[in-house]
Design a protein around this motif. Structure first.
Motif, PDB file in Angstrom:
ATOM      1  N   THR A   1       0.825  -1.218   0.000  1.00  0.00           N
ATOM      2  CA  THR A   1       0.000   0.000   0.000  1.00  0.00           C
ATOM      3  C   THR A   1       0.862   1.272   0.000  1.00  0.00           C
ATOM      4  O   THR A   1       0.479   2.295  -0.581  1.00  0.00           O
TER       5      THR A   1
ATOM      6  N   TYR B   1       1.688   3.573  -3.178  1.00  0.00           N
ATOM      7  CA  TYR B   1       0.508   4.317  -3.657  1.00  0.00           C
ATOM      8  C   TYR B   1       0.268   5.554  -2.794  1.00  0.00           C
ATOM      9  O   TYR B   1      -0.018   6.638  -3.298  1.00  0.00           O
TER      10      TYR B   1
ATOM     11  N   ARG C   1       1.860  13.808  -5.244  1.00  0.00           N
ATOM     12  CA  ARG C   1       1.077  14.521  -6.265  1.00  0.00           C
ATOM     13  C   ARG C   1       0.298  15.677  -5.645  1.00  0.00           C
ATOM     14  O   ARG C   1       0.176  16.747  -6.225  1.00  0.00           O
TER      15      ARG C   1
ATOM     16  N   LEU D   1      -5.280  -2.362  -2.353  1.00  0.00           N
ATOM     17  CA  LEU D   1      -5.849  -1.388  -1.404  1.00  0.00           C
ATOM     18  C   LEU D   1      -5.260   0.001  -1.652  1.00  0.00           C
ATOM     19  O   LEU D   1      -5.976   1.004  -1.643  1.00  0.00           O
ATOM     20  N   GLY D   2      -3.961   0.045  -1.912  1.00  0.00           N
ATOM     21  CA  GLY D   2      -3.299   1.324  -2.155  1.00  0.00           C
ATOM     22  C   GLY D   2      -3.849   2.030  -3.382  1.00  0.00           C
ATOM     23  O   GLY D   2      -3.971   3.264  -3.392  1.00  0.00           O
ATOM     24  N   ALA D   3      -4.198   1.249  -4.411  1.00  0.00           N
ATOM     25  CA  ALA D   3      -4.753   1.855  -5.630  1.00  0.00           C
ATOM     26  C   ALA D   3      -6.096   2.508  -5.321  1.00  0.00           C
ATOM     27  O   ALA D   3      -6.439   3.552  -5.892  1.00  0.00           O
TER      28      ALA D   3
ATOM     29  N   TYR E   1      -6.932   3.865  -2.400  1.00  0.00           N
ATOM     30  CA  TYR E   1      -6.635   5.133  -1.705  1.00  0.00           C
ATOM     31  C   TYR E   1      -6.208   6.217  -2.695  1.00  0.00           C
ATOM     32  O   TYR E   1      -6.651   7.358  -2.612  1.00  0.00           O
ATOM     33  N   ALA E   2      -5.296   5.835  -3.597  1.00  0.00           N
ATOM     34  CA  ALA E   2      -4.794   6.833  -4.561  1.00  0.00           C
ATOM     35  C   ALA E   2      -5.938   7.359  -5.427  1.00  0.00           C
ATOM     36  O   ALA E   2      -6.007   8.554  -5.721  1.00  0.00           O
TER      37      ALA E   2
ATOM     38  N   ASP F   1      -8.130   9.783  -3.458  1.00  0.00           N
ATOM     39  CA  ASP F   1      -7.474  11.106  -3.391  1.00  0.00           C
ATOM     40  C   ASP F   1      -7.717  11.893  -4.676  1.00  0.00           C
ATOM     41  O   ASP F   1      -8.039  13.076  -4.660  1.00  0.00           O
ATOM     42  N   ARG F   2      -7.541  11.184  -5.807  1.00  0.00           N
ATOM     43  CA  ARG F   2      -7.694  11.850  -7.106  1.00  0.00           C
ATOM     44  C   ARG F   2      -9.137  12.327  -7.302  1.00  0.00           C
ATOM     45  O   ARG F   2      -9.383  13.435  -7.761  1.00  0.00           O
TER      46      ARG F   2
END
Lengths: 364, 115
Positions: A51, A54, A61, B44-46, B48-49, B52-53
């Motif tokens: 995680t 990411y 960003r 899971l990280g994708a 979250y990212a 955010d976007r």
């Protein structure tokens, strides 16, 4: 119904490590999510590690703008002599000697933006400069250690003279961080709300205070650069002196202007909400215009350095690649300044539009 | 005004938030995204990212809840669709429907059973 496989919470060292690595703004929610999904230490570690990239990339960003990172990189490139012509017999080219600490400092600045907590702009800029200096010194210490262990050859580190030039980067990094750094404290910073009329004066006074602090910092930073530059010009009389003296004169004139007119003007006594809003708008626009102009002043010497070190030297030595790189760097630097000014201008316009609502209230 | 264009993963995340209603936070959104995109897995990280976007685009908003004991006393970050997010999801769904119709016209309704 699924059996609850969770026997206990995640191991403290692991969750402690993730607490350290997860960016502060995401920490609470993400640690909770990871803990809620906890099944075993291996699953927890694996999921946390997968995680992290990411989260860091997404935070980078959000906290770093390409224009600002680019301007910081230009400051470091210029002050660490990356564009300097190589001297005869120089063991490693200048772009390698200066490029390594410059890259280390840029990476450190991006990481700092990701992990920093809410700070006042001036303090944020000061810490930016300190972190960049530390990263530059650390990169040199590592290279010296590697050279001592015969892992790299001689000449990878900065020549002693460039440490002095590198010092010029610090006031510039301070002011870039103080003026343009993004506010990382509030995830809802983009929400547009109209402040109540009675809060307008208070809001303006906070703005006035911020401008005063920033202006004071900029005067100190510019003054420091002017004093150092004049000292160097008098002591060494370098070949660029005929160009540098007019710059110095302009710097001193600007210092005088900033000291006399750089502040946000106070609100007229006993003004109602509409005159305050109008005054606020005028000052926002004036400060934005001043800021846009100041970046061209700050980076003016860099344009001269790029022309001298890349384009003119390339022409003299008949090196078309050097000329092309110089021309591209000039365009890139100008583009980055324009983008930074555009981005700030956009935020100012939103604020000015919000203030225009007071005119509508008055008209209604 | 046209809605911002959405990637496929962004559509999945928006659809998951819509489906979850008031219970949309990291863990549940991830589970719902995996259900929607099965058999493909989602990191899971994708998620979250992407959240955010989407928040930066003004399509979703978020807030922190009070801490909950089952998560080691940590708060949850809840998400909800904003009007612009709902509009963007509607447009994406309309496009998907048109694609489905075009596929069906050519290959017949039974094409969905062939996997």
């Amino acid at each position: 119904m699924e059996p609850d496989l969770r026997k206990s919470g995640p191991p403290a060292p692991l969750s402690g490590l993730f607490r350290l690595l997860i960016p502060p703004s995401d920490r609470e929610a993400v640690l909770g999510d990871l803990e809620e999904r906890y099944r075993s230490p291996i699953q927890y570690a694996s999921e946390g590690i997968r995680t992290m990239p990411y989260l860091i990339a997404s935070r980078a960003r959000r906290t770093s703008s390409i224009a600002i990172v680019g301007l910081q990189a230009f400051v470091l490139i210029a002050c660490l002599g990356v564009t300097l012509p190589d001297l005869p017999g120089q063991a490693m080219p200048s772009w390698v000697q200066g490029g390594i600490p410059a890259a280390a400092a840029v990476i450190a600045l991006v990481l700092r933006a990701i992990y920093r907590r809410h700070e006042t702009p001036v303090r944020s800029g000061l810490l930016d400069a300190a972190v960049a200096a530390l990263a530059m010194l650390l990169s040199q210490a590592v290279l010296l250690g590697m050279a001592a262990a015969a892992l790299v050859g001689p000449g990878w580190t900065l020549p002693a003279g460039l440490y002095l030039l590198g010092f010029f980067a610090l006031p510039a990094l301070w002011i870039i961080g103080a003026v343009e750094g993004r506010d990382t404290g509030d995830r809802l910073a983009g929400v547009k709300t109209r402040p109540p009329v009675e809060a307008l004066v208070q809001d303006y006074m906070r703005f006035e205070q911020r401008v005063r602090t920033r202006n004071r910092a900029e005067i100190i930073a510019l003054g420091l650069i002017a004093i150092l530059s004049i000292g160097i010009l008098l002591r060494f009389n370098p070949p660029l002196a005929p160009v540098a003296w007019p710059f110095m004169a302009a710097f001193v004139a600007l210092l005088a202007y900033l000291a006399a007119r750089g502040w946000a003007r106070p609100i007229p006594a006993e003004a109602g909400s509409e005159p305050v809003a109008a005054h606020y708008r005028r000052e926002l626009n004036r400060q934005n215009g001043l800021r846009s102009f100041m970046w061209w002043v700050w980076f003016g010497p860099m344009f001269v350095g790029l022309v001298a070190n890349l384009i003119l030297f390339g022409i003299r030595m008949d090196q078309p690649l050097r000329i092309a790189i110089g021309a591209a760097a000039l365009l890139l630097l100008a583009g980055l300044i324009l983008i930074a000014n555009r981005d700030r201008g956009r935020a100012i316009r939103e604020r000015v539009a919000a203030l225009s609502a007071y005119d509508e209230i008055a008209a209604g | 005004m046209a809605s911002p264009s959405l990637g496929q993963f962004e559509q999945l995340v928006l659809a998951a938030i819509l489906a979850l209603g008031e219970n949309a936070y990291g863990v549940t959104i991830h589970a719902e995204v995996e259900a929607l995109s099965a058999p493909r897995k989602a990191a899971l990280g994708a998620v979250y990212a992407t959240l955010d976007r989407l928040e930066d685009k003004g399509l979703v908003s978020s807030w922190l809840s009070d801490p909950t004991p089952e998560r080691g006393g940590r708060a949850k970050r809840y998400y909800r669709l904003e009007e612009a997010g709902l509009q963007a999801l509607r447009e994406a769904a309309r496009t998907a429907r048109r694609i489905c119709d075009a596929v069906e016209r050519r290959l017949g309704e039974k094409t969905w059973n062939l996997t």
